[in-house]
Design a protein around this motif. Structure first.
Motif, PDB file in Angstrom:
ATOM      1  N   VAL A  85      -6.196   4.558  -5.514  1.00 39.33           N
ATOM      2  CA  VAL A  85      -7.295   3.645  -5.196  1.00 39.33           C
ATOM      3  C   VAL A  85      -6.754   2.246  -4.898  1.00 39.33           C
ATOM      4  N   LEU A  86      -5.788   1.789  -5.701  1.00 34.99           N
ATOM      5  CA  LEU A  86      -5.183   0.476  -5.445  1.00 34.99           C
ATOM      6  C   LEU A  86      -4.459   0.452  -4.100  1.00 34.99           C
ATOM      7  N   ALA A  87      -3.829   1.556  -3.731  1.00 34.73           N
ATOM      8  CA  ALA A  87      -3.151   1.631  -2.426  1.00 34.73           C
ATOM      9  C   ALA A  87      -4.156   1.503  -1.295  1.00 34.73           C
ATOM     10  N   MET A  88      -5.281   2.197  -1.395  1.00 37.90           N
ATOM     11  CA  MET A  88      -6.296   2.125  -0.345  1.00 37.90           C
ATOM     12  C   MET A  88      -6.955   0.742  -0.309  1.00 37.90           C
ATOM     13  N   LEU A  89      -7.185   0.143  -1.477  1.00 42.12           N
ATOM     14  CA  LEU A  89      -7.754  -1.210  -1.517  1.00 42.12           C
ATOM     15  C   LEU A  89      -6.809  -2.241  -0.896  1.00 42.12           C
ATOM     16  N   SER A  90      -5.518  -2.123  -1.177  1.00 44.01           N
ATOM     17  CA  SER A  90      -4.575  -3.084  -0.602  1.00 44.01           C
ATOM     18  C   SER A  90      -4.462  -2.894   0.908  1.00 44.01           C
ATOM     19  N   LEU A  91      -4.543  -1.670   1.378  1.00 38.84           N
ATOM     20  CA  LEU A  91      -4.537  -1.427   2.825  1.00 38.84           C
ATOM     21  C   LEU A  91      -5.793  -2.023   3.474  1.00 38.84           C
ATOM     22  N   ALA A  92      -6.950  -1.807   2.861  1.00 42.84           N
ATOM     23  CA  ALA A  92      -8.194  -2.363   3.398  1.00 42.84           C
ATOM     24  C   ALA A  92      -8.172  -3.889   3.374  1.00 42.84           C
ATOM     25  N   CYS A  93      -7.633  -4.465   2.311  1.00 41.72           N
ATOM     26  CA  CYS A  93      -7.543  -5.926   2.217  1.00 41.72           C
ATOM     27  C   CYS A  93      -6.616  -6.473   3.302  1.00 41.72           C
ATOM     28  N   GLY A  94      -5.493  -5.814   3.529  1.00 45.37           N
ATOM     29  CA  GLY A  94      -4.563  -6.256   4.562  1.00 45.37           C
ATOM     30  C   GLY A  94      -5.156  -6.176   5.958  1.00 45.37           C
TER      31      GLY A  94
ATOM     32  N   SER B 181       0.824  -1.200   0.000  1.00 43.31           N
ATOM     33  CA  SER B 181       0.000   0.000   0.000  1.00 43.31           C
ATOM     34  C   SER B 181       0.865   1.260   0.000  1.00 43.31           C
ATOM     35  N   SER B 182       1.934   1.260   0.775  1.00 44.70           N
ATOM     36  CA  SER B 182       2.840   2.417   0.818  1.00 44.70           C
ATOM     37  C   SER B 182       3.522   2.635  -0.530  1.00 44.70           C
ATOM     38  N   TYR B 183       3.989   1.567  -1.149  1.00 43.87           N
ATOM     39  CA  TYR B 183       4.621   1.677  -2.457  1.00 43.87           C
ATOM     40  C   TYR B 183       3.662   2.235  -3.501  1.00 43.87           C
ATOM     41  N   LEU B 184       2.434   1.726  -3.501  1.00 42.15           N
ATOM     42  CA  LEU B 184       1.449   2.204  -4.473  1.00 42.15           C
ATOM     43  C   LEU B 184       1.104   3.676  -4.236  1.00 42.15           C
ATOM     44  N   ALA B 185       1.038   4.091  -2.980  1.00 42.83           N
ATOM     45  CA  ALA B 185       0.756   5.497  -2.675  1.00 42.83           C
ATOM     46  C   ALA B 185       1.908   6.390  -3.134  1.00 42.83           C
TER      47      ALA B 185
END
Length: 161
Positions: free
Chosen positions: A102-111, A65-69
């Motif tokens: 959006v992908l960063a927030m989705l990966s954070l929510a999934c984690g 998530s950090s990398y994507l952000a």
């Protein structure tokens, strides 16, 4: 004076903690009192190893998530290869940056969701498997997005480079 040994040190009777085995089954584990107290599990068989693996899994999602952000911010602020951005680069900067955000927030929510679900299942002594269609789908979307962006970058660089 009794003390309980867990991953975070030794807790005595004066420390506020949540002993998972004492939490009622109808109570949501992360809302047990005290709210700020650490969750303490009894260490049977491979429980400590499993909890550490779950924490590492969460930290991997947090890192992704950090990398994507960071990529999102980089694309939105400085999306061009030469000193002057092309028209394509100007048109793609915001949508691509927003997509990566959006992908960063989705990966954070999934984690976070995966971590909470796994800890809850550990507390109920349920068997679990660390995979699922949500994880596979999000990983595929992230990989596909990165590959498509690389192709766009290469084509744009070849046309204007």
């Amino acid at each position: 004076m009794t003390s309980i040994l867990c991953n975070y040190g030794t807790f005595d009777n004066r420390t506020n903690y949540v002993l998972v085995e004492e939490v009622a089954s109808d109570t949501y584990l992360f809302l047990a009192r005290p709210l700020s107290g650490p969750l303490v599990f009894e260490n049977n068989a491979s429980d400590a190893r499993d909890h550490c693996a779950n924490e590492r899994n969460f930290l991997s999602w947090l890192r992704l998530s950090s990398y994507l952000a960071v990529v999102s911010v980089a694309i939105m602020t400085t999306f061009h290869f030469s000193s002057k951005p092309s028209e394509l680069e100007k048109k793609l900067a915001f949508p691509l940056g927003f997509l990566f955000w959006v992908l960063a927030m989705l990966s954070l929510a999934c984690g976070i969701g995966n971590y909470l679900k796994t800890v809850t299942k550990y507390s109920k002594k349920k068997a679990l498997v660390q995979t699922g269609w949500k994880t596979q789908l999000l990983g595929g979307v992230v990989a596909g997005t990165v590959i498509c962006c690389c192709i766009i970058f290469i084509v744009d660089n070849a046309l204007h480079g």
